[in-house]
Design an enzyme around this catalytic site. Sequence first.
Site, PDB file in Angstrom:
ATOM      1  N   ARG A  81      -6.978  -8.046  -2.959  1.00 22.45           N
ATOM      2  CA  ARG A  81      -7.947  -9.181  -3.458  1.00 22.45           C
ATOM      3  C   ARG A  81      -6.930  -9.059  -5.098  1.00 22.45           C
ATOM      4  O   ARG A  81      -6.117  -7.680  -5.460  1.00 22.45           O
ATOM      5  CB  ARG A  81      -8.897  -8.965  -4.364  1.00 22.45           C
ATOM      6  CG  ARG A  81      -9.152  -9.384  -3.266  1.00 22.45           C
ATOM      7  CD  ARG A  81     -10.822  -9.671  -3.243  1.00 22.45           C
ATOM      8  NE  ARG A  81     -11.625  -9.986  -1.921  1.00 22.45           N
ATOM      9  CZ  ARG A  81     -11.828 -11.478  -1.406  1.00 22.45           C
ATOM     10  NH1 ARG A  81     -11.656 -12.089  -2.589  1.00 22.45           N
ATOM     11  NH2 ARG A  81     -12.566 -11.628  -0.239  1.00 22.45           N
ATOM     12  N   ILE A  82      -6.532  -9.992  -5.792  1.00 24.32           N
ATOM     13  CA  ILE A  82      -5.927  -9.865  -6.918  1.00 24.32           C
ATOM     14  C   ILE A  82      -6.719  -9.414  -7.979  1.00 24.32           C
ATOM     15  O   ILE A  82      -7.877 -10.556  -8.339  1.00 24.32           O
ATOM     16  CB  ILE A  82      -5.174 -11.304  -7.947  1.00 24.32           C
ATOM     17  CG1 ILE A  82      -3.947 -11.450  -6.436  1.00 24.32           C
ATOM     18  CG2 ILE A  82      -4.585 -10.952  -9.127  1.00 24.32           C
ATOM     19  CD1 ILE A  82      -3.928 -13.034  -6.713  1.00 24.32           C
ATOM     20  N   HIS A  99       2.129  -0.383  -2.854  1.00 28.72           N
ATOM     21  CA  HIS A  99       2.740  -1.188  -2.202  1.00 28.72           C
ATOM     22  C   HIS A  99       4.058  -0.864  -1.162  1.00 28.72           C
ATOM     23  O   HIS A  99       4.655  -0.103  -1.746  1.00 28.72           O
ATOM     24  CB  HIS A  99       3.102  -1.868  -3.816  1.00 28.72           C
ATOM     25  CG  HIS A  99       3.757  -3.431  -2.369  1.00 28.72           C
ATOM     26  ND1 HIS A  99       2.638  -4.462  -1.777  1.00 28.72           N
ATOM     27  CD2 HIS A  99       4.880  -3.686  -2.458  1.00 28.72           C
ATOM     28  CE1 HIS A  99       3.474  -5.429  -1.885  1.00 28.72           C
ATOM     29  NE2 HIS A  99       4.636  -4.956  -1.754  1.00 28.72           N
ATOM     30  N   ASP A 131      -0.509  -3.439 -13.668  1.00 27.94           N
ATOM     31  CA  ASP A 131      -1.140  -5.038 -14.550  1.00 27.94           C
ATOM     32  C   ASP A 131      -1.770  -6.050 -14.054  1.00 27.94           C
ATOM     33  O   ASP A 131      -2.488  -5.873 -13.614  1.00 27.94           O
ATOM     34  CB  ASP A 131       0.085  -4.944 -15.664  1.00 27.94           C
ATOM     35  CG  ASP A 131       0.927  -6.202 -14.811  1.00 27.94           C
ATOM     36  OD1 ASP A 131       0.904  -6.657 -13.458  1.00 27.94           O
ATOM     37  OD2 ASP A 131       2.344  -5.990 -15.193  1.00 27.94           O
ATOM     38  N   GLU A 132      -2.287  -7.176 -14.494  1.00 30.65           N
ATOM     39  CA  GLU A 132      -2.384  -8.678 -14.111  1.00 30.65           C
ATOM     40  C   GLU A 132      -1.570  -9.583 -13.398  1.00 30.65           C
ATOM     41  O   GLU A 132      -1.956 -10.434 -12.817  1.00 30.65           O
ATOM     42  CB  GLU A 132      -2.598  -9.554 -15.847  1.00 30.65           C
ATOM     43  CG  GLU A 132      -4.191  -8.965 -16.336  1.00 30.65           C
ATOM     44  CD  GLU A 132      -3.428  -9.986 -17.657  1.00 30.65           C
ATOM     45  OE1 GLU A 132      -3.670 -10.945 -18.245  1.00 30.65           O
ATOM     46  OE2 GLU A 132      -3.916  -8.789 -18.680  1.00 30.65           O
ATOM     47  N   ASP A 135       1.532  -7.536  -7.568  1.00 32.58           N
ATOM     48  CA  ASP A 135       2.280  -6.044  -7.516  1.00 32.58           C
ATOM     49  C   ASP A 135       2.966  -5.666  -7.988  1.00 32.58           C
ATOM     50  O   ASP A 135       3.944  -5.360  -8.538  1.00 32.58           O
ATOM     51  CB  ASP A 135       2.841  -5.757  -5.826  1.00 32.58           C
ATOM     52  CG  ASP A 135       1.496  -6.140  -4.916  1.00 32.58           C
ATOM     53  OD1 ASP A 135       0.952  -5.610  -5.045  1.00 32.58           O
ATOM     54  OD2 ASP A 135       2.049  -7.154  -4.210  1.00 32.58           O
ATOM     55  N   GLU A 164       4.554   6.786   1.777  1.00 30.21           N
ATOM     56  CA  GLU A 164       3.002   6.056   1.723  1.00 30.21           C
ATOM     57  C   GLU A 164       1.910   7.056   1.331  1.00 30.21           C
ATOM     58  O   GLU A 164       1.322   7.368   0.009  1.00 30.21           O
ATOM     59  CB  GLU A 164       2.150   4.922   2.087  1.00 30.21           C
ATOM     60  CG  GLU A 164       2.776   3.454   1.942  1.00 30.21           C
ATOM     61  CD  GLU A 164       2.298   2.267   2.307  1.00 30.21           C
ATOM     62  OE1 GLU A 164       1.297   2.373   1.853  1.00 30.21           O
ATOM     63  OE2 GLU A 164       2.717   1.487   2.992  1.00 30.21           O
TER      64      GLU A 164
HETATM   65  C1  GAR Z   1      -1.056  -0.189   3.254  1.00 24.53           C
HETATM   66  O1  GAR Z   1       0.613   0.015   3.520  1.00 24.53           O
HETATM   67  C2  GAR Z   1      -0.560  -0.327   1.445  1.00 24.53           C
HETATM   68  O2  GAR Z   1       1.442  -0.249   1.140  1.00 24.53           O
HETATM   69  C3  GAR Z   1      -0.665  -2.322   1.730  1.00 24.53           C
HETATM   70  O3  GAR Z   1      -1.425  -2.444   2.396  1.00 24.53           O
HETATM   71  C4  GAR Z   1      -1.382  -0.890   3.600  1.00 24.53           C
HETATM   72  C5  GAR Z   1      -3.108  -0.345   3.065  1.00 24.53           C
HETATM   73  O4  GAR Z   1      -3.197  -0.011   4.499  1.00 24.53           O
HETATM   74  N1  GAR Z   1      -1.367  -2.790   0.217  1.00 24.53           N
HETATM   75  C6  GAR Z   1      -0.361  -3.483  -0.261  1.00 24.53           C
HETATM   76  O5  GAR Z   1       0.501  -4.731   0.699  1.00 24.53           O
HETATM   77  C7  GAR Z   1      -0.217  -4.281  -1.612  1.00 24.53           C
HETATM   78  N2  GAR Z   1      -0.202  -5.392  -2.441  1.00 24.53           N
HETATM   79  P1  GAR Z   1      -4.142   1.125   4.209  1.00 24.53           P
HETATM   80  O6  GAR Z   1      -5.720   0.537   4.240  1.00 24.53           O
HETATM   81  O7  GAR Z   1      -4.248   2.044   5.823  1.00 24.53           O
HETATM   82  O8  GAR Z   1      -4.102   2.315   3.377  1.00 24.53           O
END
Ligand code: GAR
Length: 206
Positions: A81-82, A99, A131-132, A135, A164
């Site tokens: 969510r934003i 991200h 920030d606002e 991503d 990640e």
């Molecule tokens: C992850 O790949 C994370 O980087 C991405 O959602 C996935 C969550 O996986 N986030 C975004 O895309 C944010 N814009 P997870 O629930 O297994 O951590």
Amino acid sequence: MASGRGSNLQALIDAGRKTGFPAEVVLVLSDRRNAYALERASKAGIRHRHFAPKDDAFFLRMGDEIESCEIDLICCAGFMRILPPDFVSRFAGRIINIHPSLLPSFPGLRAQKKALDAGVRVAGCTVHFVDEGVDTGPIILQAAVPVLPHDDENTLSERILVYEHRIYPLAVRLIAEGSVRCIDGAVQYAGDALAEQRGFISPVSE
Ligand code: GAR
């Protein structure tokens, strides 16, 4: 804060349980009742709550819960969510996000597919202060991950996810230790080997 399966949340929970790690997960919030992230929190004995995003007060209620638990740092871990400007300013400099791309390339949903479609040879992931924007915000750490010839969205996503799970706990450690700070919208490193590395991790250089 998590919306989905919570593998990054799990990486943070696991890191927080290691001796000497300077932070721990104390609260897990989700906008989805069935998010597996909540199940992970439950299994780990961590306070967890679902907030239904049904009205404008959603982020207000989440913020109140966060404040009542005296949280130092909010980690968006697949929180889809934003964040509204008043939530971001309420916790200014204390919200980070992970991200699955080398930002500022490929913000938003399905970043790995966007990277494949663009034909990049190097993909990766980014931890940044929030920030606002979507991503956007000062970058703390990035890991570069090669795109291989026969990659599809799944294989690339899996390869990025491994990194990640490394850089998110590392970013939390650096912030908790005071080695990384966000000052006037810019990230500053202090007295750490990572200052030389400038927050860059790459399987190529390992
Ligand atoms: C992850 O790949 C994370 O980087 C991405 O959602 C996935 C969550 O996986 N986030 C975004 O895309 C944010 N814009 P997870 O629930 O297994 O951590």
